[in-house]
Motif scaffolding. Structure first.
Motif, PDB file in Angstrom:
ATOM      1  N   TYR B  36     139.259  83.681  61.735  1.00 31.29           N
ATOM      2  CA  TYR B  36     140.151  82.927  62.592  1.00 31.29           C
ATOM      3  C   TYR B  36     139.933  81.441  62.324  1.00 31.29           C
ATOM      4  N   GLN B  38     140.526  77.495  64.151  1.00 33.23           N
ATOM      5  CA  GLN B  38     140.767  76.793  65.414  1.00 33.23           C
ATOM      6  C   GLN B  38     140.960  75.310  65.138  1.00 33.23           C
ATOM      7  N   ASN B  41     141.419  71.455  70.352  1.00 36.35           N
ATOM      8  CA  ASN B  41     142.058  71.723  71.636  1.00 36.35           C
ATOM      9  C   ASN B  41     143.094  72.849  71.565  1.00 36.35           C
ATOM     10  N   ARG B  42     142.868  73.776  70.661  1.00 40.57           N
ATOM     11  CA  ARG B  42     143.761  74.919  70.528  1.00 40.57           C
ATOM     12  C   ARG B  42     142.967  76.209  70.560  1.00 40.57           C
ATOM     13  N   GLY B  43     143.707  77.314  70.718  1.00 42.35           N
ATOM     14  CA  GLY B  43     143.075  78.622  70.637  1.00 42.35           C
ATOM     15  C   GLY B  43     142.835  79.016  69.195  1.00 42.35           C
ATOM     16  N   LEU B  44     142.458  80.266  68.998  1.00 42.13           N
ATOM     17  CA  LEU B  44     142.165  80.761  67.663  1.00 42.13           C
ATOM     18  C   LEU B  44     143.413  81.363  67.030  1.00 42.13           C
ATOM     19  N   PHE B  46     144.758  83.760  63.921  1.00 38.57           N
ATOM     20  CA  PHE B  46     144.332  84.786  62.987  1.00 38.57           C
ATOM     21  C   PHE B  46     144.706  84.397  61.556  1.00 38.57           C
ATOM     22  N   LEU B  88     138.080  74.249  62.359  1.00 48.33           N
ATOM     23  CA  LEU B  88     136.884  75.064  62.624  1.00 48.33           C
ATOM     24  C   LEU B  88     137.212  76.517  62.313  1.00 48.33           C
ATOM     25  N   PHE B  90     136.088  80.585  62.112  1.00 47.55           N
ATOM     26  CA  PHE B  90     135.211  81.590  62.697  1.00 47.55           C
ATOM     27  C   PHE B  90     135.366  82.919  61.983  1.00 47.55           C
TER      28      PHE B  90
END
Lengths: 113, 117
Positions: B36, B38, B41-44, B46, B88, B90
């Protein structure tokens, strides 16, 4: 097709207070999970809801509770807030009959002062 | 116990160069692996997943990942980095806890990718 939506986007609370965060899953999804992302960390699983029941829970205290409604939307409640609860709270959804991945919302930034 | 390790907190590359973001995992049974991204200031979002099949998985935005069972790794790669790839990243593995049929994701700590012009 709306994705996962969360509200509010930001929230500031005082220690000891209670907070409710809300999530609407992606259209067609029936399973909702909540994750806590502390600063500089990866998301950590809080719990997962399916058919209006908590199905799985991570290593979080009972101060963290949730609910899922018949329309599949969900709430995360945190009681007796601590400074350490300050984090980005992410909601994720998927269809229980489909394969992953999870679809994430943009999160709610909770600051506890 | 299941785990995901992202050994590099930060990766810096020049635009146009290839990039690799490393991930190793430890999981019981066959792994379901994910990447994922990011943005601030946002979500993840896919990027890609490995469930079964070809070890080289292609995903969104030109990213790909190579599953290596013997090395228990799932490194994210892109042949030519863009400044807009700075974010970022993950790595995550699906975990199925005892007594449950539903999976959850276990995430690494994340790797900050910076692509400079």
């Amino acid at each position: 097709d709306a994705g996962v939506t969360q509200s509010p986007t930001h929230l500031i609370k005082t220690r000891g207070q209670q907070v409710t965060l809300r999530c609407s899953p992606k259209s067609g999804h029936d399973t909702v999970s909540w994750y806590q992302q502390a600063l500089g960390q990866g998301p950590q699983f809080i719990f997962q809801y399916y058919e209006e029941e908590e199905r799985q829970r991570g290593n979080f205290p009972d101060r963290f509770s949730g609910h899922q409604f018949p329309n599949y939307s969900s709430e995360l409640n945190v009681n007796a807030l601590l400074l350490g609860d300050s984090a980005l709270y992410l909601c994720a959804s998927r269809s229980n009959t489909g394969l992953l991945p999870l679809h994430f919302g943009n999160g709610t930034r909770l600051t506890v002062t | 116990a299941q785990s995901v390790a992202q050994p590099e907190d930060q990766v810096n590359v020049a635009e146009g160069n290839p990039l690799t973001v490393k991930c190793t995992y430890s999981v019981s049974g066959n792994p379901y692996l994910f990447w994922y991204v990011q943005y601030p200031n946002r979500g993840l979002q896919f990027l890609l997943k490995y469930i079964t099949g070809d070890n080289l998985v292609k995903g969104s935005y030109g990213f790909e990942a190579e599953f290596n069972k013997s090395q228990t790794s799932f490194h994210l790669k892109k042949p030519s980095a863009l400044v807009s790839d700075s974010a970022l990243y993950f790595c995550a593995v699906r975990v199925i806890d005892r007594g449950s049929t539903l999976g959850r994701l276990y995430f690494g700590r994340g790797t900050q990718l910076t692509v400079w012009p």
